[in-house]
Write an enzyme that holds these catalytic residues in place. Structure first.
Site, PDB file in Angstrom:
ATOM      1  N   LYS A  41      11.846 -20.500 -17.013  1.00 59.45           N
ATOM      2  CA  LYS A  41      12.725 -19.969 -15.992  1.00 59.45           C
ATOM      3  C   LYS A  41      13.977 -20.647 -16.003  1.00 59.45           C
ATOM      4  O   LYS A  41      15.257 -19.659 -15.857  1.00 59.45           O
ATOM      5  CB  LYS A  41      11.960 -19.918 -14.701  1.00 59.45           C
ATOM      6  CG  LYS A  41      10.925 -19.008 -14.378  1.00 59.45           C
ATOM      7  CD  LYS A  41      10.172 -19.113 -13.209  1.00 59.45           C
ATOM      8  CE  LYS A  41       9.312 -20.349 -13.120  1.00 59.45           C
ATOM      9  NZ  LYS A  41       8.063 -20.450 -12.252  1.00 59.45           N
ATOM     10  N   ARG A  72      -3.007 -17.606 -13.711  1.00 56.64           N
ATOM     11  CA  ARG A  72      -3.556 -18.855 -13.809  1.00 56.64           C
ATOM     12  C   ARG A  72      -4.045 -19.307 -12.322  1.00 56.64           C
ATOM     13  O   ARG A  72      -4.826 -20.165 -12.316  1.00 56.64           O
ATOM     14  CB  ARG A  72      -2.337 -19.856 -14.188  1.00 56.64           C
ATOM     15  CG  ARG A  72      -2.152 -19.846 -15.747  1.00 56.64           C
ATOM     16  CD  ARG A  72      -0.819 -20.383 -16.157  1.00 56.64           C
ATOM     17  NE  ARG A  72      -0.553 -21.886 -15.622  1.00 56.64           N
ATOM     18  CZ  ARG A  72       0.529 -22.210 -15.022  1.00 56.64           C
ATOM     19  NH1 ARG A  72       1.657 -21.759 -15.226  1.00 56.64           N
ATOM     20  NH2 ARG A  72       0.567 -23.632 -14.654  1.00 56.64           N
ATOM     21  N   ASP A  96       6.228 -15.136 -17.453  1.00 56.39           N
ATOM     22  CA  ASP A  96       5.871 -16.195 -16.547  1.00 56.39           C
ATOM     23  C   ASP A  96       5.307 -15.720 -15.195  1.00 56.39           C
ATOM     24  O   ASP A  96       3.994 -16.045 -14.811  1.00 56.39           O
ATOM     25  CB  ASP A  96       6.975 -17.105 -16.001  1.00 56.39           C
ATOM     26  CG  ASP A  96       6.356 -18.298 -15.225  1.00 56.39           C
ATOM     27  OD1 ASP A  96       5.523 -19.020 -15.434  1.00 56.39           O
ATOM     28  OD2 ASP A  96       6.861 -18.165 -13.904  1.00 56.39           O
TER      29      ASP A  96
HETATM   30  N1  URA Z   1       5.967 -23.978 -10.354  1.00 50.55           N
HETATM   31  C1  URA Z   1       6.154 -23.273 -11.487  1.00 50.55           C
HETATM   32  O1  URA Z   1       7.037 -22.520 -11.565  1.00 50.55           O
HETATM   33  N2  URA Z   1       5.306 -23.012 -12.354  1.00 50.55           N
HETATM   34  C2  URA Z   1       3.928 -23.684 -12.393  1.00 50.55           C
HETATM   35  O2  URA Z   1       3.140 -23.387 -13.338  1.00 50.55           O
HETATM   36  C3  URA Z   1       3.918 -24.590 -11.607  1.00 50.55           C
HETATM   37  C4  URA Z   1       4.731 -24.805 -10.519  1.00 50.55           C
END
Ligand code: URA
Length: 431
Positions: free
Chosen positions: A185, A166, A159
């Site tokens: 997460k 992203r 992530d």
């Molecule tokens: N918060 C996150 O943890 N991930 C996202 O993609 C958007 C907001």
């Protein structure tokens, strides 16, 4: 990887193997950023179905450590907010549910841009450690029912890499990508039951209630499909939550709320969210009983005492919680006056959040240093009647060049002649 990108580009479903191949390869650095960017853009346009999103979440969750909370007795609950302005709910909700017997082993984040983060608020109390070891974390929850720490570097590395990518490739606003990012997460953090507070409105990630609901439903499905009791509430972030925005100002407001003197919206949210978590933990048979239990933990002071205990356990100077007047105040406190008489129609969250950031309360980039005493105190909330010249808010700052921030704060308020109907903070409960 080219075949996978091509398949998604042409609107096909990706298999579990293909998704795992991508997540593993990208985490290990074997798949280059340009191919990962192409795939995330293809997902952005083509979407992912529920099954693909669950596979993606599962693969990301297993890209690093998963926290094993099985040595904590009972149901472990967690709450996650998608973020907003003045959102100090965890500091009220956490001690209240723990005082009622729930186990809260929570990993929180830092603030960025106009949104605040629980970790920064915790650190406004001198000495507080947010970097407990896994064993210390588990021991503390076993001992006092609550611990709130930062996410360790080893949790969900996929992530961390994907989110950074992203962010710079215009692929953040994709429901399957957001849902998998948040849920991977939360799932890695190990709790049995998850409550998602999905905000909508100006200060929120999701600007409309429809998009917030779409995201909430996607996350609830992922969590439940991976064996965790996952529920969501859609809550209003058109105006800031409560009256305080800024780190130590918010901690003080959380303390007041635990004493039963908090703003209505924050109390309503904490009571309702707490009741849901107590039912998830099997401590309350239904929401009505849950609400009564939480209200009692406010009235009898047990929630407040739990907050004191939590800070003390994490090395924080809990005398600040018992005597909140110890928190240093910013040197400058500048009132913002109403320009007209009427009803307060709108307090734009985003403007208040950005203004607080410019006053020193937040970060533009992750490396910025924040001023714990800076922020905004709202003296009026949406729906209040105001007279021209009355104080609407007070800006707290130690900075001198703040004309931008003050102008933004002034423009956040819209006053007109029409009374504003009350709307509850929680718009929907999804379970
Ligand atoms: N918060 C996150 O943890 N991930 C996202 O993609 C958007 C907001």
């Amino acid at each position: 990887m080219v075949d996978i990108i091509e398949s998604k580009r042409d609107g096909h479903r990706l298999s579990k193997d293909e998704i795992e191949f991508f997540v593993k390869g990208y985490s290990k650095g074997e798949i280059p950023d340009y191919q990962a960017s192409a795939l995330t853009m293809a997902i952005y346009f083509r979407g992912m179905d529920k099954q693909e999103t669950a596979y993606l979440t599962d693969a990301m969750m297993h890209s690093g450590d998963t926290i094993d909370l099985s040595s904590i007795a009972g149901v472990k609950v967690d709450k996650h907010s998608t973020g907003g302005v003045g959102d100090k709910t965890s500091l009220v909700f956490g001690p209240l549910v723990a005082a009622c017997g729930a186990k809260l082993a929570k990993m929180s984040g830092r603030g960025l841009g106009h949104t605040g983060g629980t970790l920064d608020k915790l650190e406004s109390v001198p000495g507080t450690r947010i970097g407990l070891s896994e064993q210390e974390f588990i021991d503390q929850v076993n001992r006092i029912g609550i611990a709130v720490i930062g996410q360790t570097a080893e949790v969900d590395p996929a992530d961390k890499k994907l989110y950074a990518l992203r962010d710079v490739t215009a692929t953040v606003e994709s429901i399957p990508l957001i849902a998998s990012s948040i849920m991977s997460k939360k799932l890695a953090a190990g709790s049995d039951a998850i409550l998602l507070d999905v905000k909508f409105g100006s200060g929120a990630f999701m600007k409309t209630i429809e998009r917030a609901e779409e995201l909430a439903r996607a996350m609830v499905e992922i969590g439940n499909s991976l064996g965790r009791d996952t529920r969501a509430i859609l809550t209003d972030m058109e105006q800031p939550l409560g009256c305080a925005v800024g780190n130590s100002l918010e901690v003080k407001e959380a303390i007041m709320t635990l004493h039963g003197h908090g703003p209505k919206d924050l109390e309503e949210l904490a009571i309702n969210a707490g009741a849901i978590s107590l039912t998830q933990a099997g401590i309350a048979p239904d929401l009505e009983v849950g609400k009564k239990m939480i209200a009692k933990a406010i009235a009898d002071g047990s929630g407040f005492r739990k907050l004191v205990e939590m800070f003390a356990a994490q090395g924080g100077d809990s005398s600040y919680i018992e005597h909140p007047e110890k928190f240093p105040l910013a040197k400058r406190q500048i009132p913002i006056y109403a320009k007209a008489s009427g009803y307060l129609h709108r307090i734009d969250s985003l403007s208040v959040g950005v203004s607080a950031m410019k006053l020193g309360a937040g970060r533009k980039t992750m490396d910025d240093v924040i001023d714990m005493s800076a922020g905004v105190i709202l003296k009026k909330k949406r729906g209040d009647q105001v007279e021209a010249g009355e104080i609407l808010a007070i800006a707290h700052t130690n900075m001198s060049d703040i004309s931008d921030a003050l102008e933004m704060l002034e423009n956040a308020f819209v006053i007109n002649d029409e009374p504003v109907p009350y709307t509850p903070i929680i718009h929907k409960y999804i379970h």
